[in-house]
Design an enzyme around this catalytic site. Structure first.
Site, PDB file in Angstrom:
ATOM      1  CG  HIS A 213      -1.995   1.095   1.174  1.00  0.00           C
ATOM      2  ND1 HIS A 213      -3.247   0.988   0.647  1.00  0.00           N
ATOM      3  CD2 HIS A 213      -1.880   2.516   1.706  1.00  0.00           C
ATOM      4  CE1 HIS A 213      -3.857   2.388   0.883  1.00  0.00           C
ATOM      5  NE2 HIS A 213      -3.009   3.048   1.398  1.00  0.00           N
ATOM      6  CB  SER A 214       1.190   4.415   0.130  1.00  0.00           C
ATOM      7  OG  SER A 214       1.440   5.852  -0.164  1.00  0.00           O
ATOM      8  CG  MET A 215       7.418   3.489   0.901  1.00  0.00           C
ATOM      9  SD  MET A 215       8.249   3.843   2.332  1.00  0.00           S
ATOM     10  CE  MET A 215       7.604   2.383   3.431  1.00  0.00           C
TER      11      MET A 215
ATOM     12  CB  ALA B 183       2.464  -0.085  -4.151  1.00  0.00           C
TER      13      ALA B 183
ATOM     14  CB  SER C 202      -3.214  -0.596  -2.314  1.00  0.00           C
ATOM     15  OG  SER C 202      -4.034   0.102  -1.752  1.00  0.00           O
TER      16      SER C 202
END
Length: 293
Positions: A126-128, A130, A154
């Site tokens: 998720h975010s970083m 990903a 994500s």
């Protein structure tokens, strides 16, 4: 307040001072976290399946740690176990300096993760997280190591796209806190506390710098399928930036829309997990040789 700050350093992620139960769309709550099995500085196992058919390895967002996944479970029929990455500078590794560049993290993770590659595995970030998961996929491919059966990303734009928002890592404190508050958005569980965030700011800023200094290098698309999770009201990542992930896989890309801002994963964990489980169909996996020890 000092006790709250200490719990935040040890707690599940940057915006939560204590661990909480997350209610899914149906109102049901996830089970309490199981005992964490520490296998290295970088990896935590959050359930104890003795002989899993599949491993889901999860990568946290900026400022987050492995414990943000401590309540994640996949359906029993998948016979899967959940692993989580623990970057330096937080939780049990809070005495270490956080990394500010992506390459050292990828090199360290590729070494630490090797013992887990003896059976099918998937990456979720998720975010970083990903970005870390994507680049680790490419590193494993370049080194001839086993690759995931699926990459699930994500809340991070496709890696070849330039950022459209200004960098956050060097913002003055007031503006930095405002940016974090905006990222939290309408989340019911991401409770922003200025004093807690101030204590954790060095780690968050370092993680932001890691992402902001990333420079994409073009390679062939991944040969594994992608799953993307995108919040339509995310102030950091537009939906079209998530759909652009399609060009990074030659095996197809599934996109699931959500609402809830950049941290929608905190409120909608059950729904996210339902979709992860639906996409992790081992029947479609090729014969798996695993890593040679």
């Amino acid at each position: 307040m000092r006790g709250d700050i200490e719990r935040a350093r040890l707690g599940p992620d940057v915006l939560l001072g204590t661990s909480i139960a997350i209610a899914g769309p149906s109102g049901r709550q996830s089970r309490a976290p199981e005992v964490c099995f520490v296998t290295s500085r970088w990896l935590r196992r959050w359930n104890g399946v003795a002989t899993p058919a599949l491993r889901l390895i999860c990568f946290p967002y900026a400022g987050g740690g492995a414990s943000m996944f401590n309540r994640w479970r996949l359906p029993d029929e998948l016979d899967a176990e959940i692993w989580a990455v623990q970057p330096p500078g937080r939780e049990a590794r809070r005495g270490e300096e956080p990394l500010r560049r992506l390459e050292p993290a990828i090199v360290a993770l590729a070494l630490e993760i090797r013992p887990l590659l003896d059976r099918p595995f998937a990456f979720f970030g998720h975010s970083m997280g990903a970005l870390l998961a994507f680049e680790l996929c490419r590193y494993l491919r370049r080194s001839g190591a086993p690759e995931p059966v699926r990459l699930l990303v994500s809340a991070h734009r496709a890696p070849d796209l330039p950022p459209w928002r200004p960098p956050a890592s060097r913002l003055p404190d007031r503006e930095f806190l405002a940016r974090l508050t905006e990222m939290a958005g309408p989340s019911r569980v991401a409770a922003v506390n200025a004093e807690l965030l101030s204590a954790l700011a060095p780690t968050i800023r370092a993680d932001f710098e890691l992402c902001e200094t990333y420079a994409h290098v073009a390679e062939e698309p991944l040969s594994i399928p992608l799953t993307c999770f995108a919040a339509v009201d995310d102030p950091e990542v537009r939906v079209d930036e998530m759909t652009a992930w399609r060009r990074h896989s030659s095996a197809g890309c599934q996109i699931y829309p959500f609402v809830g801002g950049h941290l929608f994963i905190r409120d909608q964990a059950e729904d996210v997990l339902d979709r992860i489980a639906a996409d992790l169909d081992l029947d479609d996996c090729p014969a798996y040789g695993g890593v040679q020890q």
